[in-house]
Design a protein around this motif. Structure first.
Motif, PDB file in Angstrom:
ATOM      1  N   THR A   1      58.720  12.531  70.195  1.00  0.00           N
ATOM      2  CA  THR A   1      57.939  11.316  70.397  1.00  0.00           C
ATOM      3  C   THR A   1      57.359  11.299  71.812  1.00  0.00           C
ATOM      4  O   THR A   1      57.777  12.097  72.666  1.00  0.00           O
ATOM      5  N   PRO A   2      56.433  10.404  72.103  1.00  0.00           N
ATOM      6  CA  PRO A   2      55.951  10.275  73.480  1.00  0.00           C
ATOM      7  C   PRO A   2      57.075  10.027  74.475  1.00  0.00           C
ATOM      8  O   PRO A   2      57.047  10.554  75.598  1.00  0.00           O
ATOM      9  N   GLY A   3      58.090   9.255  74.082  1.00  0.00           N
ATOM     10  CA  GLY A   3      59.230   9.009  74.966  1.00  0.00           C
ATOM     11  C   GLY A   3      59.998  10.271  75.285  1.00  0.00           C
ATOM     12  O   GLY A   3      60.412  10.494  76.430  1.00  0.00           O
TER      13      GLY A   3
ATOM     14  N   ALA B   1      61.731  14.788  78.633  1.00  0.00           N
ATOM     15  CA  ALA B   1      62.051  16.207  78.775  1.00  0.00           C
ATOM     16  C   ALA B   1      60.899  17.036  79.336  1.00  0.00           C
ATOM     17  O   ALA B   1      61.129  18.091  79.936  1.00  0.00           O
ATOM     18  N   GLY B   2      59.662  16.577  79.133  1.00  0.00           N
ATOM     19  CA  GLY B   2      58.499  17.337  79.570  1.00  0.00           C
ATOM     20  C   GLY B   2      57.970  18.219  78.453  1.00  0.00           C
ATOM     21  O   GLY B   2      58.737  18.978  77.844  1.00  0.00           O
ATOM     22  N   ILE B   3      56.669  18.143  78.171  1.00  0.00           N
ATOM     23  CA  ILE B   3      56.135  18.896  77.038  1.00  0.00           C
ATOM     24  C   ILE B   3      56.191  20.401  77.271  1.00  0.00           C
ATOM     25  O   ILE B   3      56.310  21.168  76.307  1.00  0.00           O
TER      26      ILE B   3
ATOM     27  N   LEU C   1      53.989  16.569  67.519  1.00  0.00           N
ATOM     28  CA  LEU C   1      54.030  15.326  68.285  1.00  0.00           C
ATOM     29  C   LEU C   1      54.105  14.172  67.294  1.00  0.00           C
ATOM     30  O   LEU C   1      53.199  13.990  66.479  1.00  0.00           O
ATOM     31  N   ASP C   2      55.160  13.390  67.371  1.00  0.00           N
ATOM     32  CA  ASP C   2      55.351  12.261  66.464  1.00  0.00           C
ATOM     33  C   ASP C   2      54.862  10.975  67.129  1.00  0.00           C
ATOM     34  O   ASP C   2      55.201  10.693  68.281  1.00  0.00           O
ATOM     35  N   HIS C   3      54.069  10.209  66.409  1.00  0.00           N
ATOM     36  CA  HIS C   3      53.549   8.925  66.906  1.00  0.00           C
ATOM     37  C   HIS C   3      52.842   9.066  68.259  1.00  0.00           C
ATOM     38  O   HIS C   3      53.088   8.267  69.169  1.00  0.00           O
TER      39      HIS C   3
ATOM     40  N   LEU D   1      47.459  12.421  75.329  1.00  0.00           N
ATOM     41  CA  LEU D   1      48.749  13.077  75.110  1.00  0.00           C
ATOM     42  C   LEU D   1      48.647  14.110  73.997  1.00  0.00           C
ATOM     43  O   LEU D   1      49.194  15.214  74.111  1.00  0.00           O
ATOM     44  N   ALA D   2      47.956  13.771  72.917  1.00  0.00           N
ATOM     45  CA  ALA D   2      47.807  14.714  71.805  1.00  0.00           C
ATOM     46  C   ALA D   2      47.132  16.002  72.274  1.00  0.00           C
ATOM     47  O   ALA D   2      47.569  17.110  71.938  1.00  0.00           O
ATOM     48  N   ILE D   3      46.087  15.869  73.073  1.00  0.00           N
ATOM     49  CA  ILE D   3      45.363  17.042  73.566  1.00  0.00           C
ATOM     50  C   ILE D   3      46.239  17.862  74.517  1.00  0.00           C
ATOM     51  O   ILE D   3      46.240  19.096  74.470  1.00  0.00           O
ATOM     52  N   LYS D   4      47.002  17.194  75.370  1.00  0.00           N
ATOM     53  CA  LYS D   4      47.916  17.909  76.266  1.00  0.00           C
ATOM     54  C   LYS D   4      48.950  18.701  75.465  1.00  0.00           C
ATOM     55  O   LYS D   4      49.270  19.851  75.808  1.00  0.00           O
ATOM     56  N   CYS D   5      49.478  18.098  74.396  1.00  0.00           N
ATOM     57  CA  CYS D   5      50.474  18.794  73.565  1.00  0.00           C
ATOM     58  C   CYS D   5      49.843  20.003  72.881  1.00  0.00           C
ATOM     59  O   CYS D   5      50.448  21.079  72.809  1.00  0.00           O
TER      60      CYS D   5
END
Length: 281
Positions: free
Chosen positions: A49-51, A56-58, A80-82, A88-92
């Motif tokens: 999740t984003p949290g 932990a750091g992506i 990536l959940d939620h 954030l999605a692009i970074k992941c």
């Protein structure tokens, strides 16, 4: 190496089982999930999740998942959940995630479409699958509490999928995030009706605490992915509490994490069998 979840979800849809996707938070929960899925020969989706990404750091999460995938003989996707923002999605995606969810379910329909399409257009260039949500699931997710439930409308779902190009769709049919106070009422008729007009894999969030027979029936109606988060956290925490009640002076994490890992493994095995994905790797 990590793989896209697109093929494993399509295969699950074709053969009428589901992939159990597990939210992990650290090395211990990741190892418990991966080792169990490998023992059961089940395809696997690891979720953060984003949290958890913030905690932990992506980069660390992607590196751990990539290491696990190279050692395991099962297909593993990192999801990536939620995801709560396109950024954030692009970074992941850029760091190595092979699947992302962009959650615009609290937005008006047109804004949800716009957000999801933006992420999908970027992700597909990188061969990353995208999950979105239509309708809204109540409960507690990432310390955000919502009492609002908006069941997914089948015809809206069909339009949403067509306009966004999304690869899988999470639908609101009566489940909730977090711990249930009673038995949830799953609207199996809505799942069946959405399945008739939507061709992509369907996702059921909030499966922790849902009766086994209800999850199995949801899969029979067309669910291809079930999300498990709370049950893992409960098992892990309960075992740690039990350990320290018996050995309050222990300080070695190698000792107190071991039984917690074993406890999570029991949950993971059970969910894989409920989903029907064992021996499908």
């Amino acid at each position: 190496m990590l793989v896209s979840s697109k093929e494993m979800l399509q295969k699950a849809q074709q053969n009428k089982y589901a992939i159990a996707a597990f939210n992990i938070h650290n090395l211990e929960t990741l190892k418990a999930v991966v080792e169990t899925a490998e023992a059961e020969q089940s395809p696997l989706i690891l979720q953060t999740t984003p949290g958890t990404c913030e905690y932990a750091g992506i980069d660390y999460l992607a590196a751990m998942a990539e290491t696990a995938s190279k050692a395991a003989d099962i297909p593993i996707a990192l999801h990536l959940d939620h995801g709560n923002s396109a950024d954030l999605a692009i970074k992941c995606i850029d760091v190595g995630y092979t699947s992302v969810m962009i959650d615009g379910s609290m937005l008006p329909f047109e804004e949800n479409v716009s957000l999801v399409k933006q992420v999908a257009d970027y992700a597909h260039k990188k061969h990353v699958q995208v999950e979105a949500e239509l309708g809204h699931i109540s409960g507690v997710e990432e310390n955000i509490s919502s009492s609002t439930e908006l069941l997914t409308d089948p015809m809206e779902a069909a339009e949403f999928v067509k306009r966004t190009g999304v690869d899988s769709l999470a639908i609101a049919v009566g489940t909730a995030h977090g711990i249930y106070k009673g038995t949830p009422k799953i609207h199996f008729d809505i799942i069946r009706n959405i399945r008739k007009v939507v061709s992509i894999p369907l996702v059921l969030h909030g499966c922790s605490g849902v009766p086994e027979d209800d999850v199995k029936q949801a899969v029979e109606c067309g669910i291809c992915k079930i999300n498990i988060a709370t049950d893992i956290k409960i098992a892990f925490a309960a075992e740690l509490k039990e350990f320290f009640s018996l050995k309050p002076d222990e300080t070695d994490p190698r000792k107190y994490f071991k039984p917690a890992i074993e406890s999570v493994k029991e949950v993971v095995k059970s969910k894989i069998h409920i989903a029907g994905s064992y021996n499908k790797a």
